[in-house]
Enzyme design. Sequence first.
Site, short mmCIF file in Angstrom:
data_model
loop_
_atom_site.label_atom_id
_atom_site.label_comp_id
_atom_site.label_asym_id
_atom_site.label_seq_id
_atom_site.Cartn_x
_atom_site.Cartn_y
_atom_site.Cartn_z
N ASP A 85 0.80 -1.23 0.00
CA ASP A 85 0.00 0.00 0.00
C ASP A 85 0.83 1.28 0.00
O ASP A 85 0.36 2.34 0.45
CB ASP A 85 -1.00 -0.03 1.16
CG ASP A 85 -2.14 -1.00 0.86
OD1 ASP A 85 -2.54 -1.08 -0.31
OD2 ASP A 85 -2.59 -1.68 1.79
N ASP A 114 -7.43 -4.33 -4.67
CA ASP A 114 -7.16 -2.98 -4.16
C ASP A 114 -5.89 -2.38 -4.78
O ASP A 114 -5.73 -1.17 -4.87
CB ASP A 114 -6.97 -2.98 -2.64
CG ASP A 114 -7.89 -3.93 -1.90
OD1 ASP A 114 -8.30 -4.94 -2.49
OD2 ASP A 114 -8.18 -3.68 -0.73
N SER A 148 -14.11 -3.72 7.89
CA SER A 148 -14.10 -5.16 7.66
C SER A 148 -15.08 -5.87 8.58
O SER A 148 -14.86 -5.91 9.80
CB SER A 148 -12.70 -5.72 7.88
OG SER A 148 -12.72 -7.11 7.67
#
Length: 395
Positions: free
Chosen positions: A113, A173, A362
């Site tokens: 990320d 993602d 989540s």
Amino acid sequence: MSTVIEEGIKQPEKFTYNHGLTKEQVERALNQAIQKVEENLEHFKDTFPDAASVNNVYQPVKNDHEWTQGFWTGMIWLAYETTGDEKFREVAEIQVETFKKRIDERLGLDHHDLGFLYTLSCVAAYKLTGNKEEKDIAIKAADTLLERFSEKGEFIQAWGNLNDPNNYRLIIDCYLNLPLLFWASEVTGDGRYYEAAYKHAKTAMHVVVRDDASTFHTYYFDRETGEPTKGVTAQGYSDDSCWSRGQAWGVYGFPLSYMYTKDERFMEMYHKVTQYFLNRLPEDYIPYWDLIFTEGDQYRDSSAASIAICGLLEADKWLPADHPLKKIYRNAALHMLKSLIDNYTTIDHPESNGLLLHAVYSIPHNGGVDECNIWGDYYYMEALVRVLKDWELYW
Ligand code: GLY
């Protein structure tokens, strides 16, 4: 030749009637968002809002773990870009220093990320201010991300130790991490970043999109052969269902990969995943947390809506004026945005330091359920800015 179907828009009337969203409403919503950023500026100067709120209030965290700190800095840059007010720039630049420390010391960076973290903080800083030091920090982040590219499977490993076979997988993602690599090639002239990003984008498109145009969240590969093995979910309802935010990452991710490569296959896939997404929106246009649900009292994920709006508005730029779905997609984006503005903001919740209510981080991990989350807030602001002007992307 792709076997993925394009199901079309099943209820075109839902997206063609007038959304009723006015420029004044969007301007007001953006001003309110900027005001909230301003109210939080002192509190989150050396720290950052956590990924998700607790009772709609973000607690402060340091920039040494998680994948989400860039979103807050990105919101400050959007506020700076919109107002020109130097106080936003000053705080954003203090934050950028923490991103430098994080990459120099590799704090909590055992994941892919780097794009979410460094695009919205340091690439944005460089694009808005021209500061070369900020550019160099972002290039270092791109180098670190490149280390996660597996030549054998031609993809970027998402999470954890690269040598653990349980980590030999990609996730959808990652499409939003690729712009950091594409950008790094542009500014350095070094094609390695572009090559890795382009290969990953093709591999991911091949494995994560199912034949019905829904998506897997994550996909495993065989370490020995590099062959794809199986799709599993991490945050969706089940391995076979379609996690809403994952689909939204596709709705935004494919046009971004198209923007950098001009490979038409990404736009073809954009149409397919977008139609699947739009066809499963409930009456108020804000998806449930998994697209397996289309009605009932399941939780919504407002953040999936804000990501998808940005994707629809980005793709709009690349669709010819006479494309039969252009109007429908744009109207869909504006219906979703109006619904967020009317019913999902914290405007009547002064105790909240977030922007958007009713997001989900989540459910399987029981974290950030029916809360604000910081990426939902960021993409909501980006969507508002995009509606008001021809926005130069940070991505
Ligand atoms: N990228 C992680 C998430 O969407 O929750």
